[in-house]
Each structure stands twice: as structure tokens, then as C-alpha cells.
Scaffold this motif. Structure first.
Motif, PDB file in Angstrom:
ATOM      1  N   LEU A   1       0.844  -1.181   0.000  1.00 31.03           N
ATOM      2  CA  LEU A   1       0.000   0.000   0.000  1.00 31.03           C
ATOM      3  C   LEU A   1       0.885   1.239   0.000  1.00 31.03           C
ATOM      4  O   LEU A   1       1.795   1.365   0.831  1.00 31.03           O
ATOM      5  CB  LEU A   1      -0.910  -0.006   1.227  1.00 31.03           C
ATOM      6  N   TYR A   2       0.632   2.130  -0.931  1.00 32.48           N
ATOM      7  CA  TYR A   2       1.434   3.345  -1.081  1.00 32.48           C
ATOM      8  C   TYR A   2       0.624   4.534  -0.577  1.00 32.48           C
ATOM      9  O   TYR A   2      -0.517   4.716  -0.976  1.00 32.48           O
ATOM     10  CB  TYR A   2       1.804   3.562  -2.553  1.00 32.48           C
ATOM     11  N   PHE A   3       1.248   5.323   0.297  1.00 26.56           N
ATOM     12  CA  PHE A   3       0.585   6.498   0.845  1.00 26.56           C
ATOM     13  C   PHE A   3       1.249   7.745   0.311  1.00 26.56           C
ATOM     14  O   PHE A   3       2.462   7.918   0.415  1.00 26.56           O
ATOM     15  CB  PHE A   3       0.629   6.466   2.381  1.00 26.56           C
ATOM     16  N   HIS A   4       0.426   8.610  -0.267  1.00 24.34           N
ATOM     17  CA  HIS A   4       0.867   9.895  -0.805  1.00 24.34           C
ATOM     18  C   HIS A   4       0.188  10.983   0.024  1.00 24.34           C
ATOM     19  O   HIS A   4      -0.999  10.885   0.308  1.00 24.34           O
ATOM     20  CB  HIS A   4       0.450  10.038  -2.270  1.00 24.34           C
ATOM     21  N   PRO A   5       0.896  12.028   0.373  1.00 27.57           N
ATOM     22  CA  PRO A   5       0.306  13.072   1.226  1.00 27.57           C
ATOM     23  C   PRO A   5      -0.619  14.011   0.447  1.00 27.57           C
ATOM     24  O   PRO A   5      -0.391  15.214   0.356  1.00 27.57           O
ATOM     25  CB  PRO A   5       1.534  13.798   1.761  1.00 27.57           C
ATOM     26  N   VAL A   6      -1.661  13.451  -0.142  1.00 29.98           N
ATOM     27  CA  VAL A   6      -2.617  14.240  -0.920  1.00 29.98           C
ATOM     28  C   VAL A   6      -4.016  13.845  -0.483  1.00 29.98           C
ATOM     29  O   VAL A   6      -4.321  12.663  -0.335  1.00 29.98           O
ATOM     30  CB  VAL A   6      -2.458  13.958  -2.435  1.00 29.98           C
ATOM     31  N   VAL A   7      -4.861  14.821  -0.284  1.00 34.23           N
ATOM     32  CA  VAL A   7      -6.250  14.552   0.057  1.00 34.23           C
ATOM     33  C   VAL A   7      -7.074  14.810  -1.193  1.00 34.23           C
ATOM     34  O   VAL A   7      -7.074  15.909  -1.735  1.00 34.23           O
ATOM     35  CB  VAL A   7      -6.719  15.451   1.217  1.00 34.23           C
ATOM     36  N   LEU A   8      -7.758  13.780  -1.670  1.00 31.14           N
ATOM     37  CA  LEU A   8      -8.510  13.902  -2.912  1.00 31.14           C
ATOM     38  C   LEU A   8     -10.014  13.988  -2.703  1.00 31.14           C
ATOM     39  O   LEU A   8     -10.743  14.303  -3.611  1.00 31.14           O
ATOM     40  CB  LEU A   8      -8.210  12.698  -3.825  1.00 31.14           C
TER      41      LEU A   8
ATOM     42  N   VAL B   1       5.011  -6.168   7.512  1.00 31.41           N
ATOM     43  CA  VAL B   1       6.344  -6.764   7.445  1.00 31.41           C
ATOM     44  C   VAL B   1       7.422  -5.769   7.016  1.00 31.41           C
ATOM     45  O   VAL B   1       8.602  -6.048   7.193  1.00 31.41           O
ATOM     46  CB  VAL B   1       6.380  -8.002   6.518  1.00 31.41           C
ATOM     47  N   ALA B   2       7.027  -4.619   6.448  1.00 31.46           N
ATOM     48  CA  ALA B   2       8.048  -3.644   6.028  1.00 31.46           C
ATOM     49  C   ALA B   2       7.419  -2.277   5.802  1.00 31.46           C
ATOM     50  O   ALA B   2       6.247  -2.169   5.446  1.00 31.46           O
ATOM     51  CB  ALA B   2       8.734  -4.109   4.747  1.00 31.46           C
TER      52      ALA B   2
ATOM     53  N   VAL C   1       6.449   9.755  -0.228  1.00 33.94           N
ATOM     54  CA  VAL C   1       5.654   8.544  -0.450  1.00 33.94           C
ATOM     55  C   VAL C   1       6.197   7.424   0.438  1.00 33.94           C
ATOM     56  O   VAL C   1       7.399   7.186   0.489  1.00 33.94           O
ATOM     57  CB  VAL C   1       5.699   8.092  -1.934  1.00 33.94           C
ATOM     58  N   ILE C   2       5.297   6.755   1.118  1.00 34.40           N
ATOM     59  CA  ILE C   2       5.666   5.643   1.987  1.00 34.40           C
ATOM     60  C   ILE C   2       4.949   4.394   1.514  1.00 34.40           C
ATOM     61  O   ILE C   2       3.759   4.426   1.202  1.00 34.40           O
ATOM     62  CB  ILE C   2       5.288   5.936   3.456  1.00 34.40           C
ATOM     63  N   ARG C   3       5.678   3.274   1.454  1.00 35.70           N
ATOM     64  CA  ARG C   3       5.091   1.988   1.095  1.00 35.70           C
ATOM     65  C   ARG C   3       5.011   1.137   2.360  1.00 35.70           C
ATOM     66  O   ARG C   3       5.998   0.944   3.062  1.00 35.70           O
ATOM     67  CB  ARG C   3       5.937   1.283   0.036  1.00 35.70           C
ATOM     68  N   LEU C   4       3.839   0.608   2.619  1.00 32.88           N
ATOM     69  CA  LEU C   4       3.624  -0.330   3.707  1.00 32.88           C
ATOM     70  C   LEU C   4       3.385  -1.704   3.087  1.00 32.88           C
ATOM     71  O   LEU C   4       2.551  -1.855   2.202  1.00 32.88           O
ATOM     72  CB  LEU C   4       2.404   0.058   4.544  1.00 32.88           C
TER      73      LEU C   4
END
Length: 99
Positions: free
Chosen positions: A58-65, A82-83, A91-94
Motif C-alpha cells: 500500500l502506497y501512501f501519498h500526502p494528498v487529500v482527494l 512486514v516492512a 511517499v511511503i510503502r507499507l
């Protein structure tokens, strides 16, 4: 606007599935080496229900749409983180696996 049924795909690494998605995906997983990417909550949910997802990224981008479709529209499957990775400007990947 109605949906249009695909009759072919133009990408070399894409597979058009017209009938038994479980059999097709299990066959692809058995013969291919590497990763398969799935996009969209509806397909991901179907594959989750069939036990065919090995890992969620899951990729998180600091944008509110505003509005959107939840990735886990039904009950969220049990997952284990796990990571975490910083993969780009903000951008952060979980990465999760089924628990």
C-alpha cells in the motif's frame, strides 16, 4: 456510463481473464517467476477471498482527494505489517502479508 467489456489486452505482460479467475491466477502463479501486480479494490477483494494474495503493498501519498473507493470495502483481512519503506518524495510503502 455503462461498462465496456474487454476483448483483448494490448500490454505484453497482461492477461485477460474471461471465466474462472481462480484457475487462471493459480496457473499464472504456478508457472511465472516474479511478481504479479493487481490494481483496484474489486479485483484485490476477489483474489483476497480466494486466498490468492501473498503480499499487499500500500502506497501512501500526502494528498487529500476527497472521495474514493476503500481498498478493503468489506471486512479487512487479517494482515501483518512486514516492512515500511520511503520510496519517493513524501511517499511511503507499507508491505503486509496475510496473518
Amino acid at each position: 456510463m455503462g461498462r465496456v467489456a474487454l476483448t483483448e489486452v494490448s500490454r505484453p505482460n497482461a492477461t485477460l481473464v474471461e471465466d474462472d479467475i481462480e484457475a487462471v491466477i493459480r496457473g499464472l502463479k504456478a508457472r511465472l517467476v516474479g511478481e504479479m501486480a493487481v490494481s483496484g479494490p474489486d479485483l484485490a477483494r476477489s483474489l483476497t477471498d480466494l486466498g490468492l494474495i501473498d503480499e499487499y503493498r500500500l502506497y501512501f501519498h500526502p494528498v487529500v482527494l476527497g472521495r474514493g473507493k476503500p481498498f478493503f470495502a468489506g471486512p479487512r483481512p487479517p494482515l501483518r505489517l512486514v516492512a515500511t519503506d520511503h520510496v519517493g518524495e513524501g511517499v511511503i510503502r507499507l508491505t503486509y502479508v496475510p496473518a
